[in-house]
Design a protein around this motif. Structure first.
Motif, PDB file in Angstrom:
ATOM      1  N   ASP A   1     -11.415 -10.106  -7.942  1.00  0.00           N
ATOM      2  CA  ASP A   1     -10.021  -9.657  -7.928  1.00  0.00           C
ATOM      3  C   ASP A   1      -9.773  -8.641  -9.039  1.00  0.00           C
ATOM      4  O   ASP A   1     -10.230  -8.816 -10.169  1.00  0.00           O
ATOM      5  N   PHE A   2      -9.028  -7.589  -8.683  1.00  0.00           N
ATOM      6  CA  PHE A   2      -8.606  -6.564  -9.628  1.00  0.00           C
ATOM      7  C   PHE A   2      -7.080  -6.539  -9.683  1.00  0.00           C
ATOM      8  O   PHE A   2      -6.410  -7.065  -8.794  1.00  0.00           O
ATOM      9  N   GLU A   3      -6.548  -5.869 -10.722  1.00  0.00           N
ATOM     10  CA  GLU A   3      -5.128  -5.540 -10.722  1.00  0.00           C
ATOM     11  C   GLU A   3      -4.979  -4.053 -11.031  1.00  0.00           C
ATOM     12  O   GLU A   3      -5.759  -3.470 -11.793  1.00  0.00           O
ATOM     13  N   TYR A   4      -3.971  -3.461 -10.408  1.00  0.00           N
ATOM     14  CA  TYR A   4      -3.712  -2.029 -10.555  1.00  0.00           C
ATOM     15  C   TYR A   4      -3.210  -1.731 -11.963  1.00  0.00           C
ATOM     16  O   TYR A   4      -2.347  -2.423 -12.497  1.00  0.00           O
TER      17      TYR A   4
ATOM     18  N   GLY B   1      -2.933  -6.074   0.606  1.00  0.00           N
ATOM     19  CA  GLY B   1      -3.396  -5.412  -0.610  1.00  0.00           C
ATOM     20  C   GLY B   1      -4.398  -4.298  -0.376  1.00  0.00           C
ATOM     21  O   GLY B   1      -4.547  -3.793   0.744  1.00  0.00           O
ATOM     22  N   LEU B   2      -5.084  -3.936  -1.458  1.00  0.00           N
ATOM     23  CA  LEU B   2      -6.027  -2.817  -1.443  1.00  0.00           C
ATOM     24  C   LEU B   2      -7.439  -3.324  -1.719  1.00  0.00           C
ATOM     25  O   LEU B   2      -7.666  -4.052  -2.696  1.00  0.00           O
ATOM     26  N   PHE B   3      -8.368  -2.928  -0.865  1.00  0.00           N
ATOM     27  CA  PHE B   3      -9.770  -3.164  -1.177  1.00  0.00           C
ATOM     28  C   PHE B   3     -10.271  -1.952  -1.953  1.00  0.00           C
ATOM     29  O   PHE B   3     -10.046  -0.804  -1.546  1.00  0.00           O
ATOM     30  N   VAL B   4     -10.944  -2.229  -3.074  1.00  0.00           N
ATOM     31  CA  VAL B   4     -11.394  -1.145  -3.943  1.00  0.00           C
ATOM     32  C   VAL B   4     -12.869  -1.344  -4.282  1.00  0.00           C
ATOM     33  O   VAL B   4     -13.419  -2.432  -4.124  1.00  0.00           O
ATOM     34  N   GLU B   5     -13.482  -0.256  -4.774  1.00  0.00           N
ATOM     35  CA  GLU B   5     -14.901  -0.306  -5.114  1.00  0.00           C
ATOM     36  C   GLU B   5     -15.171   0.478  -6.385  1.00  0.00           C
ATOM     37  O   GLU B   5     -14.615   1.568  -6.580  1.00  0.00           O
ATOM     38  N   ILE B   6     -16.017  -0.093  -7.249  1.00  0.00           N
ATOM     39  CA  ILE B   6     -16.525   0.652  -8.397  1.00  0.00           C
ATOM     40  C   ILE B   6     -17.704   1.464  -7.880  1.00  0.00           C
ATOM     41  O   ILE B   6     -18.771   0.896  -7.598  1.00  0.00           O
ATOM     42  N   PRO B   7     -17.564   2.783  -7.704  1.00  0.00           N
ATOM     43  CA  PRO B   7     -18.595   3.559  -7.011  1.00  0.00           C
ATOM     44  C   PRO B   7     -19.948   3.570  -7.710  1.00  0.00           C
ATOM     45  O   PRO B   7     -20.987   3.602  -7.045  1.00  0.00           O
ATOM     46  N   GLU B   8     -19.948   3.505  -9.062  1.00  0.00           N
ATOM     47  CA  GLU B   8     -21.224   3.549  -9.777  1.00  0.00           C
ATOM     48  C   GLU B   8     -22.061   2.294  -9.560  1.00  0.00           C
ATOM     49  O   GLU B   8     -23.276   2.307  -9.753  1.00  0.00           O
ATOM     50  N   LYS B   9     -21.401   1.210  -9.161  1.00  0.00           N
ATOM     51  CA  LYS B   9     -22.091  -0.067  -8.995  1.00  0.00           C
ATOM     52  C   LYS B   9     -22.043  -0.599  -7.568  1.00  0.00           C
ATOM     53  O   LYS B   9     -22.682  -1.600  -7.264  1.00  0.00           O
ATOM     54  N   LEU B  10     -21.243   0.038  -6.716  1.00  0.00           N
ATOM     55  CA  LEU B  10     -21.013  -0.431  -5.345  1.00  0.00           C
ATOM     56  C   LEU B  10     -20.530  -1.891  -5.356  1.00  0.00           C
ATOM     57  O   LEU B  10     -20.944  -2.711  -4.536  1.00  0.00           O
ATOM     58  N   ILE B  11     -19.660  -2.195  -6.311  1.00  0.00           N
ATOM     59  CA  ILE B  11     -19.061  -3.533  -6.416  1.00  0.00           C
ATOM     60  C   ILE B  11     -17.632  -3.461  -5.895  1.00  0.00           C
ATOM     61  O   ILE B  11     -16.836  -2.639  -6.363  1.00  0.00           O
ATOM     62  N   SER B  12     -17.322  -4.316  -4.920  1.00  0.00           N
ATOM     63  CA  SER B  12     -16.021  -4.271  -4.248  1.00  0.00           C
ATOM     64  C   SER B  12     -15.171  -5.481  -4.594  1.00  0.00           C
ATOM     65  O   SER B  12     -15.688  -6.552  -4.931  1.00  0.00           O
ATOM     66  N   GLY B  13     -13.856  -5.310  -4.496  1.00  0.00           N
ATOM     67  CA  GLY B  13     -12.933  -6.415  -4.720  1.00  0.00           C
ATOM     68  C   GLY B  13     -11.563  -6.097  -4.160  1.00  0.00           C
ATOM     69  O   GLY B  13     -11.364  -5.066  -3.497  1.00  0.00           O
ATOM     70  N   LEU B  14     -10.604  -6.977  -4.436  1.00  0.00           N
ATOM     71  CA  LEU B  14      -9.262  -6.852  -3.863  1.00  0.00           C
ATOM     72  C   LEU B  14      -8.211  -6.732  -4.957  1.00  0.00           C
ATOM     73  O   LEU B  14      -8.245  -7.463  -5.954  1.00  0.00           O
ATOM     74  N   ILE B  15      -7.288  -5.795  -4.769  1.00  0.00           N
ATOM     75  CA  ILE B  15      -6.046  -5.769  -5.543  1.00  0.00           C
ATOM     76  C   ILE B  15      -4.980  -6.364  -4.631  1.00  0.00           C
ATOM     77  O   ILE B  15      -4.570  -5.726  -3.645  1.00  0.00           O
ATOM     78  N   HIS B  16      -4.564  -7.596  -4.924  1.00  0.00           N
ATOM     79  CA  HIS B  16      -3.606  -8.254  -4.031  1.00  0.00           C
ATOM     80  C   HIS B  16      -2.237  -7.595  -4.173  1.00  0.00           C
ATOM     81  O   HIS B  16      -1.828  -7.175  -5.258  1.00  0.00           O
ATOM     82  N   ILE B  17      -1.525  -7.516  -3.071  1.00  0.00           N
ATOM     83  CA  ILE B  17      -0.222  -6.841  -3.043  1.00  0.00           C
ATOM     84  C   ILE B  17       0.778  -7.478  -4.015  1.00  0.00           C
ATOM     85  O   ILE B  17       1.655  -6.794  -4.561  1.00  0.00           O
ATOM     86  N   SER B  18       0.601  -8.764  -4.291  1.00  0.00           N
ATOM     87  CA  SER B  18       1.527  -9.461  -5.186  1.00  0.00           C
ATOM     88  C   SER B  18       1.387  -9.018  -6.637  1.00  0.00           C
ATOM     89  O   SER B  18       2.269  -9.281  -7.459  1.00  0.00           O
ATOM     90  N   THR B  19       0.262  -8.375  -6.978  1.00  0.00           N
ATOM     91  CA  THR B  19       0.048  -7.930  -8.359  1.00  0.00           C
ATOM     92  C   THR B  19       0.532  -6.503  -8.592  1.00  0.00           C
ATOM     93  O   THR B  19       0.469  -6.013  -9.721  1.00  0.00           O
ATOM     94  N   LEU B  20       0.995  -5.820  -7.551  1.00  0.00           N
ATOM     95  CA  LEU B  20       1.459  -4.436  -7.699  1.00  0.00           C
ATOM     96  C   LEU B  20       2.854  -4.407  -8.342  1.00  0.00           C
ATOM     97  O   LEU B  20       3.561  -5.415  -8.366  1.00  0.00           O
ATOM     98  N   ASP B  21       3.243  -3.231  -8.839  1.00  0.00           N
ATOM     99  CA  ASP B  21       4.452  -3.102  -9.662  1.00  0.00           C
ATOM    100  C   ASP B  21       5.731  -2.860  -8.864  1.00  0.00           C
ATOM    101  O   ASP B  21       6.735  -2.416  -9.413  1.00  0.00           O
TER     102      ASP B  21
END
Length: 723
Positions: free
Chosen positions: A702-705, A640-660
């Motif tokens: 965890d996030f989803e795209y 999957g994808l590791f992502v970050e909310i830049p304004e908060k420096l909060i990170s999480g994962l978009i798991h590959i199974s949740t992609l379209d």
């Protein structure tokens, strides 16, 4: 500190084992000529210490022998994933240990390992003996399964679940966070067991986060009775006798500059212009005047090693009478100091210096916020500060910029912000907001002055060739820079990596990503690629600062090595630049142990602070489950994808199974490619993602795209001296 074993004793032991490979205790007594009960007891104590340190081994038959080259001892440290561990030996070697070869060892145990092969570029080992159990208590959350309670540790590096002996505790239930004592250690096919010693509260209650972190890292909070007795005997203020033999600096325009929430002030500054040169004075609290070597205060400070800062809570190295009053350079009060006075030219070079005991009276307690407002032209700040302080600040700003350019020219890394955030708490310790920390000119000014003072003191001892405690930072291993190289190339930044990477080149990378949305990710990866700064009795320089010799002298209220440096400096000045042979022997033996211990305590403090911030980030984002944010892709993996909310420096994962689509991972290009759509995800992409889960226990988010739009449009998307 454990009893120091003399070189003579070690030499005598080595002499015995050069004659015989294995001996029994009677033979050791005979070798040392020990005939009395007391002499035998003394020798046995030292032998047990050598066993604990891994210098000797005792087998099941009672024979003692020295470990072979195929056997090593050290501290075992598990990764967060729990899949592998690394044993760090005293000489700095690393040995990889698979979980199945850990033989019941727990994170931070002292172990003996047998080398059984290779793992990548490291020797591979198997734990054959646990020499010392480091953890006695575990913090975690209670789970109930099949009428039995289990404890899941907060620390992911402890890869065991613990069976709970619940008979002695009433009122426990699933979801409680507790402190538990280990009563049975892990064995083959048998889980370890614990007894509950303290119930902290509901795992989701924000009020227990700080107590949980304190318990998890076994931080010393209360001061022992003998320490408080010594503190009670200290004077309430500086006496006239204290001023004898010190330089009077009370007429100088001296002031402190610290954060808004600072309680202890251990450094103050003053400046004068001498023709076209700057006379900078850095005044540091003289804690060593009150804390004598070997006292209860000193021993407790050594054990703590450092103050620990847990958001708005401070666990100080010294009791408040010292840290917040008697040693603190508070406004309007005479305080004892150590002054480093440096004459610096317009190129940033130190032409001359003096170091001397002194006393000051701080004219004003300034904050970074106020000084930054003044530097930005705020008229109200100018009135608050007054003409004299404003003139000093103007000179200081000039000099700090000169010093910064001077360090940049010699190849120092300047621009790492470190991904720091400020967590704003409510009355119930819940998170109100999280904001990135941005350093202004005032913070940089103080950083430059402290670096200069630390370098000046370190150079004194390096040139004299005397025992000392340095702050060192090794060059990174070339292998660790490969990931950084690949990451920067994936961002499409046109920087060609040279064969030999120095600090100046790393600074060049930071400048190239200055306005990039992934700047914080590059900074963190750069920091991870470098080795950790440590205390050491051997000077190998400081890579990140590009310093030939560096130390920590400027914070003796909150760091034990600084206190030690003050003591060494006092001896140096009193004895006119010389140590006696006895002092040289003493410090040569003691300082390496002090440096190693303080490096370890600093790491514990850092991990406690990071743990708490990570918990608070999860707590904060939980209130936004279902909300959409603009996020930046910081890394791409096969899962999957590791992502970050830049304004908060909060990170999480978009798991590959949740992609379209079905996505395959192109390892060479480090991208995910959609099989049907051809859609590509790569590092640096700005996408929309919805928060779908935040687990405080595991720290996972965890996030989803959702889409590729550059702007989210939701109201929820708004919202350093060396280490």
């Amino acid at each position: 500190m454990s009893r120091r074993i003399s070189k003579k004793f070690i030499q005598k032991i080595d002499e015995l084992f050069s004659q015989k490979k294995k001996v029994v205790l009677k033979e050791i007594y005979r070798h040392f000529g020990a005939t009395t009960k007391d002499k035998k007891k003394s020798i046995k104590e030292r032998i047990l210490q050598l066993i604990e340190e891994g210098y000797l081994i005792q087998d099941s038959a009672g024979h003692y022998f020295k470990p072979s080259r195929e056997i090593a001892t050290g501290t075992i440290e598990f990764t967060r994933s729990g899949n592998i561990a690394f044993v760090k030996t005293e000489n700095g070697e690393e040995i990889a240990v698979m979980v199945e070869d850990a033989n019941g060892a727990i994170h931070m145990d002292k172990v003996m390992v047998e080398i059984i092969g290779k793992w990548r570029n490291l020797p591979k080992g198997k734990v054959i003996k646990i020499l010392k159990r480091e953890k006695r208590e575990i913090v975690g959350v209670l789970q109930l399964r099949r009428s039995r309670f289990y404890l899941t540790p907060d620390d992911p590096k402890i890869n065991f679940e613990f069976v709970v002996n619940a008979k002695t505790v009433k009122g426990i239930r699933p979801g409680l966070k507790v402190v538990a004592k280990i009563v049975k250690w892990p064995r083959k096919n048998q889980l370890p067991e614990v007894e509950i010693v303290q119930i902290l509260g509901d795992a989701e209650d924000p009020r227990i986060d700080i107590p949980s972190v304190i318990a998890k890292h076994s931080l010393r909070v209360e001061f022992p009775e003998e320490v408080m007795k010594e503190v009670a005997e200290l004077p309430d203020d500086v006496t006239k006798e204290d001023l004898i033999g010190r330089v009077d600096c009370t007429d100088e325009i001296v002031f402190t500059i610290d954060g808004e929430d600072a309680k202890d002030f251990d450094d103050a500054v003053s400046i004068k212009k001498v023709k076209d040169k700057y006379l900078l004075s850095v005044h540091i609290a003289d804690v060593s005047h009150y804390v004598k070597e070997g006292s209860a205060l000193d021993k407790e400070a050594f054990l703590r090693g450092t103050s620990v800062y847990l958001l708005d809570t401070v666990i100080p190295m010294f009791p408040f009478k010292l840290s917040n009053d008697l040693c603190s350079l508070v406004e309007g009060k005479i305080r004892l100091t150590f002054t480093v006075q440096m004459l610096i030219n317009k190129d940033g070079e130190t032409l001359d210096y003096k170091v001397f005991p002194s006393y000051i009276k701080s004219k004003k307690r300034l904050t970074y916020t106020l000084v930054n407002r003044y530097f930005e032209g705020d008229e109200e700040a100018k009135k608050i500060l007054g003409k004299e302080i404003c003139r000093s600040l103007d000179l200081m700003l000039e000099l700090s910029q000169i010093l910064r350019e001077y360090r940049k020219a010699r190849g120092a890394i300047l621009d790492i912000e470190g991904g720091e955030v400020k967590v704003i708490l409510g009355k119930d310790y819940s998170v109100v907001d999280i904001v990135p920390v941005v350093r202004g000119k005032a913070e940089i000014l103080i950083e430059e002055f402290m670096i200069k003072a630390n370098e000046t003191v370190a150079n004194i001892f390096h040139e004299a060739g005397l025992p000392f405690v340095y702050r060192v930072h090794e060059e990174p291993d070339p292998e660790t820079l490969v990931q950084l190289k690949e990451y920067v190339e994936a961002l499409g930044i046109g920087i060609k990596f040279p064969k030999k990477i120095d600090a100046a080149f790393l600074q060049k990378i930071l400048e190239a990503v200055k306005n990039h949305p992934l700047r914080s990710s590059v900074e963190r990866l750069l920091v991870r690629s470098m080795k950790r700064a440590l205390y050491s009795a051997t000077n190998i320089g400081h890579f990140g600062l590009a310093s030939f010799a560096y130390t920590h002298f400027t914070s003796p209220i909150r760091r034990y090595p600084d206190l030690v440096v003050h003591r060494l400096l006092k001896i140096y000045l009193k004895q006119k630049g010389k140590f006696t042979p006895k002092q040289i022997q003493k410090f040569s033996e003691e300082l390496p142990k002090i440096a190693e211990h303080c490096s370890r305590r600093e790491r514990v403090a850092d991990e406690a602070e990071w743990d708490l911030i990570a918990i608070k980030k999860v707590e904060y984002i939980k209130r936004f489950i279902g909300k959409i944010f603009n996020v930046v892709v910081t890394n791409v993996t096969h899962f999957g994808l590791f992502v970050e909310i830049p304004e908060k420096l909060i990170s999480g994962l978009i798991h590959i199974s949740t992609l379209d689509d079905y996505y395959y991972y192109d390892e060479k290009k480090n991208i995910l490619v959609g099989e049907r759509t051809g859609k590509v995800f790569k590092i640096g992409d700005v996408i929309k993602a919805r928060v779908i889960n935040a687990d405080k226990a595991t720290g996972e988010i965890d996030f989803e795209y959702v889409g590729d739009e550059k702007q989210c449009g939701s109201r929820n998307s708004r919202e350093k001296e060396d280490g």
